[in-house]
Design a protein around this motif. Structure first.
Motif, PDB file in Angstrom:
ATOM      1  N   ASP A 197     -11.269  -3.121  11.112  1.00  0.00           N
ATOM      2  CA  ASP A 197      -9.966  -3.465  10.233  1.00  0.00           C
ATOM      3  C   ASP A 197      -8.708  -3.353  10.734  1.00  0.00           C
ATOM      4  OD1 ASP A 197     -10.096  -0.788  10.134  1.00  0.00           O
ATOM      5  OD2 ASP A 197     -10.051  -0.201   8.237  1.00  0.00           O
ATOM      6  N   ALA A 198      -8.805  -2.491  12.056  1.00  0.00           N
ATOM      7  CA  ALA A 198      -7.580  -2.407  12.969  1.00  0.00           C
ATOM      8  C   ALA A 198      -7.243  -3.841  13.747  1.00  0.00           C
ATOM      9  CB  ALA A 198      -7.621  -1.272  13.455  1.00  0.00           C
ATOM     10  N   VAL A 199      -8.609  -4.059  14.172  1.00  0.00           N
ATOM     11  CA  VAL A 199      -8.432  -5.477  14.875  1.00  0.00           C
ATOM     12  C   VAL A 199      -8.225  -6.556  14.253  1.00  0.00           C
ATOM     13  CG1 VAL A 199      -9.969  -7.094  16.567  1.00  0.00           C
ATOM     14  CG2 VAL A 199     -10.204  -4.484  16.440  1.00  0.00           C
ATOM     15  N   PHE A 200      -8.710  -6.465  12.897  1.00  0.00           N
ATOM     16  CA  PHE A 200      -8.530  -7.755  12.037  1.00  0.00           C
ATOM     17  C   PHE A 200      -6.824  -7.832  11.793  1.00  0.00           C
ATOM     18  CE2 PHE A 200      -7.294  -8.965   7.850  1.00  0.00           C
ATOM     19  CZ  PHE A 200      -7.438 -10.075   7.480  1.00  0.00           C
ATOM     20  N   GLU A 201      -6.404  -6.542  11.438  1.00  0.00           N
ATOM     21  CA  GLU A 201      -4.754  -6.540  11.158  1.00  0.00           C
ATOM     22  C   GLU A 201      -3.899  -7.163  12.427  1.00  0.00           C
ATOM     23  OE1 GLU A 201      -1.811  -6.616   9.429  1.00  0.00           O
ATOM     24  OE2 GLU A 201      -3.592  -6.263   8.131  1.00  0.00           O
ATOM     25  N   ARG A 202      -4.640  -6.591  13.586  1.00  0.00           N
ATOM     26  CA  ARG A 202      -3.620  -7.216  14.998  1.00  0.00           C
ATOM     27  C   ARG A 202      -3.692  -8.789  14.800  1.00  0.00           C
ATOM     28  NH1 ARG A 202      -6.963  -3.262  18.167  1.00  0.00           N
ATOM     29  NH2 ARG A 202      -6.124  -1.507  17.394  1.00  0.00           N
ATOM     30  N   VAL A 203      -4.813  -9.325  14.434  1.00  0.00           N
ATOM     31  CA  VAL A 203      -4.992 -10.779  14.546  1.00  0.00           C
ATOM     32  C   VAL A 203      -4.277 -11.410  13.479  1.00  0.00           C
ATOM     33  CG1 VAL A 203      -6.704 -12.663  14.242  1.00  0.00           C
ATOM     34  CG2 VAL A 203      -7.159 -10.829  15.839  1.00  0.00           C
ATOM     35  N   HIS A 204      -4.320 -10.682  12.293  1.00  0.00           N
ATOM     36  CA  HIS A 204      -3.595 -11.243  11.162  1.00  0.00           C
ATOM     37  C   HIS A 204      -2.252 -11.374  11.332  1.00  0.00           C
ATOM     38  CE1 HIS A 204      -3.011 -11.177   6.359  1.00  0.00           C
ATOM     39  NE2 HIS A 204      -3.273 -12.369   6.703  1.00  0.00           N
ATOM     40  N   HIS A 220       2.925 -16.625  13.470  1.00  0.00           N
ATOM     41  CA  HIS A 220       2.957 -18.101  14.073  1.00  0.00           C
ATOM     42  C   HIS A 220       2.822 -19.107  12.856  1.00  0.00           C
ATOM     43  CE1 HIS A 220       3.248 -17.016  18.421  1.00  0.00           C
ATOM     44  NE2 HIS A 220       2.497 -15.928  18.008  1.00  0.00           N
ATOM     45  N   GLY A 221       2.864 -18.812  11.727  1.00  0.00           N
ATOM     46  CA  GLY A 221       2.855 -19.585  10.637  1.00  0.00           C
ATOM     47  C   GLY A 221       1.399 -20.229  10.799  1.00  0.00           C
ATOM     48  N   TRP A 222       0.430 -19.791  11.156  1.00  0.00           N
ATOM     49  CA  TRP A 222      -0.844 -20.544  11.245  1.00  0.00           C
ATOM     50  C   TRP A 222      -1.447 -20.571   9.788  1.00  0.00           C
ATOM     51  CZ3 TRP A 222      -3.252 -17.478  15.854  1.00  0.00           C
ATOM     52  CH2 TRP A 222      -2.440 -17.999  17.004  1.00  0.00           C
ATOM     53  N   LEU A 223      -1.157 -19.622   8.636  1.00  0.00           N
ATOM     54  CA  LEU A 223      -1.841 -19.527   7.708  1.00  0.00           C
ATOM     55  C   LEU A 223      -1.419 -20.517   6.618  1.00  0.00           C
ATOM     56  CD1 LEU A 223      -1.957 -15.842   7.343  1.00  0.00           C
ATOM     57  CD2 LEU A 223      -3.706 -17.123   8.244  1.00  0.00           C
ATOM     58  N   GLY A 224      -0.208 -21.411   7.079  1.00  0.00           N
ATOM     59  CA  GLY A 224       0.100 -22.186   5.982  1.00  0.00           C
ATOM     60  C   GLY A 224       1.167 -22.123   5.071  1.00  0.00           C
ATOM     61  N   PRO A 245      -4.357 -30.362  16.368  1.00  0.00           N
ATOM     62  CA  PRO A 245      -4.563 -29.371  17.346  1.00  0.00           C
ATOM     63  C   PRO A 245      -5.071 -28.168  17.145  1.00  0.00           C
ATOM     64  CG  PRO A 245      -2.141 -30.064  16.913  1.00  0.00           C
ATOM     65  CD  PRO A 245      -3.056 -30.569  16.014  1.00  0.00           C
ATOM     66  N   LEU A 246      -5.366 -27.351  18.196  1.00  0.00           N
ATOM     67  CA  LEU A 246      -5.508 -26.081  17.787  1.00  0.00           C
ATOM     68  C   LEU A 246      -4.350 -25.228  18.082  1.00  0.00           C
ATOM     69  CD1 LEU A 246      -8.318 -24.218  18.367  1.00  0.00           C
ATOM     70  CD2 LEU A 246      -7.528 -23.902  20.671  1.00  0.00           C
ATOM     71  N   ASP A 247      -4.532 -24.255  16.789  1.00  0.00           N
ATOM     72  CA  ASP A 247      -3.190 -23.211  16.555  1.00  0.00           C
ATOM     73  C   ASP A 247      -3.100 -22.301  17.885  1.00  0.00           C
ATOM     74  OD1 ASP A 247      -1.975 -24.319  14.500  1.00  0.00           O
ATOM     75  OD2 ASP A 247      -3.733 -23.465  13.051  1.00  0.00           O
ATOM     76  N   GLY A 248      -4.378 -21.590  18.080  1.00  0.00           N
ATOM     77  CA  GLY A 248      -4.434 -20.275  19.125  1.00  0.00           C
ATOM     78  C   GLY A 248      -5.809 -20.205  19.640  1.00  0.00           C
ATOM     79  N   ALA A 249      -5.670 -19.478  20.689  1.00  0.00           N
ATOM     80  CA  ALA A 249      -6.803 -19.147  21.408  1.00  0.00           C
ATOM     81  C   ALA A 249      -6.790 -17.500  21.597  1.00  0.00           C
ATOM     82  CB  ALA A 249      -7.268 -19.480  22.596  1.00  0.00           C
ATOM     83  N   VAL A 250      -7.516 -16.867  20.787  1.00  0.00           N
ATOM     84  CA  VAL A 250      -7.203 -15.264  20.574  1.00  0.00           C
ATOM     85  C   VAL A 250      -8.363 -14.656  21.608  1.00  0.00           C
ATOM     86  CG1 VAL A 250      -7.235 -13.439  18.939  1.00  0.00           C
ATOM     87  CG2 VAL A 250      -6.271 -15.759  18.253  1.00  0.00           C
ATOM     88  N   TYR A 251      -7.894 -14.074  22.470  1.00  0.00           N
ATOM     89  CA  TYR A 251      -8.845 -13.435  23.538  1.00  0.00           C
ATOM     90  C   TYR A 251      -8.871 -11.835  23.024  1.00  0.00           C
ATOM     91  CZ  TYR A 251     -10.953 -11.365  27.512  1.00  0.00           C
ATOM     92  OH  TYR A 251     -11.667 -10.636  28.461  1.00  0.00           O
TER      93      TYR A 251
END
Ligand code: AP5
Length: 219
Positions: free
Chosen positions: A202-209, A215-219, A106-112
């Protein structure tokens, strides 16, 4: 992880997805890139989608879902993907869910990515792209090292033909109408995450990261 990046034209989905691929090793798949490549190759698919893409209209759901169902191979789905520009409508989101369900992933997340309209227009009118490798630049905020040339492959940068001001306005209007039911779909599924998409990449990346880690999506 399996996520979709949502947001209006110019929200930074493509730039962020490239960075997620580079930093986290998840595969970036973009429907816009697929369609532009097929148009450049004059393939049967390219001929079918050409009039939609160049005029800023959405390619019909059935065709988009069929293309993506064929392109998203099981190994890619298992290893992790970040989808950019797909899904665009609630119908496409349901189609994606069917593809992922068959694979029991299943999909982990929809990031808007939420970005003010003035910033979107500024980003789109200043965008330059590499016609050879697809890399993305901006005349002010993400300049290439050598003016007008791609950093990766040295090809001459061009303006995307749907980045003409009238087509930009049309794309933004079409997106607004399609995104309401799309966001409602993911909100109901409980997987919608709104992220501030303004500010440096890089700030947007950090927020998404941060959301991915929390949420533990990175395994
Ligand atoms: P597509 O290629 O998906 O276009 P889009 O959704 O309109 O999105 P963009 O590529 O314009 O923007 P983006 O959010 O990726 O921003 P980017 O990172 O480039 O689709 C094109 C067409 O194909 C559609 O109109 C449709 O016809 C068809 N299509 C595609 N998918 C479809 C689907 N699922 N269903 C139906 N039809 C479909 O950034 C923009 C600019 O801003 C760049 O110059 C970048 O360098 C700069 N920038 C990005 N982030 C930042 C930042 N944080 N700070 C400063 N500058 C930034």
């Amino acid at each position: 992880m399996r996520i979709v990046l949502l947001g209006p034209p110019g929200a930074g989905k493509g730039s962020l997805a490239s960075l997620l691929q580079k930093q986290l090793g998840v595969r970036h798949v973009s429907t816009g890139d697929i369609f532009r490549q097929e148009i450049a190759r004059h393939s049967a698919l390219g001929r079918r989608v050409h009039r939609y893409v160049t005029s800023g209209r959405l390619v019909p759901d059935r065709l988009v879902v069929a293309v993506m169902a064929a392109r998203l191979n099981p190994a890619q789905i298992d290893r992790g993907i970040v989808l950019d520009g797909f899904p665009r409508t609630a119908g496409q989101a349901a189609g994606l869910d069917r593809v992922l369900k068959r694979r029991r992933r299943p999909l982990d997340g929809a990031v808007y990515l939420s970005v003010p309209m003035t910033v979107l227009v500024r980003r789109l009118t200043g965008r330059r792209v590499c016609p050879r490798c697809g890399a993305n630049y901006h005349v002010r905020t993400m300049k290439p090292q050598r003016p007008g040339r791609c950093d990766r492959c040295a090809a001459r940068l061009i303006i995307r033909n749907d980045d003409e001001p009238r087509t930009i306005r049309k794309r933004l209007r079409i997106d607004q109408a399609a995104s309401r039911p799309l966001l409602a779909y993911y909100r109901r599924r409980g997987v919608l995450y709104r992220i501030k998409g303004a500010g440096p990449l890089d700030a947007v990346f950090e927020r998404v990261h941060r959301v991915c880690r929390r949420h533990g999506w990175l395994g």
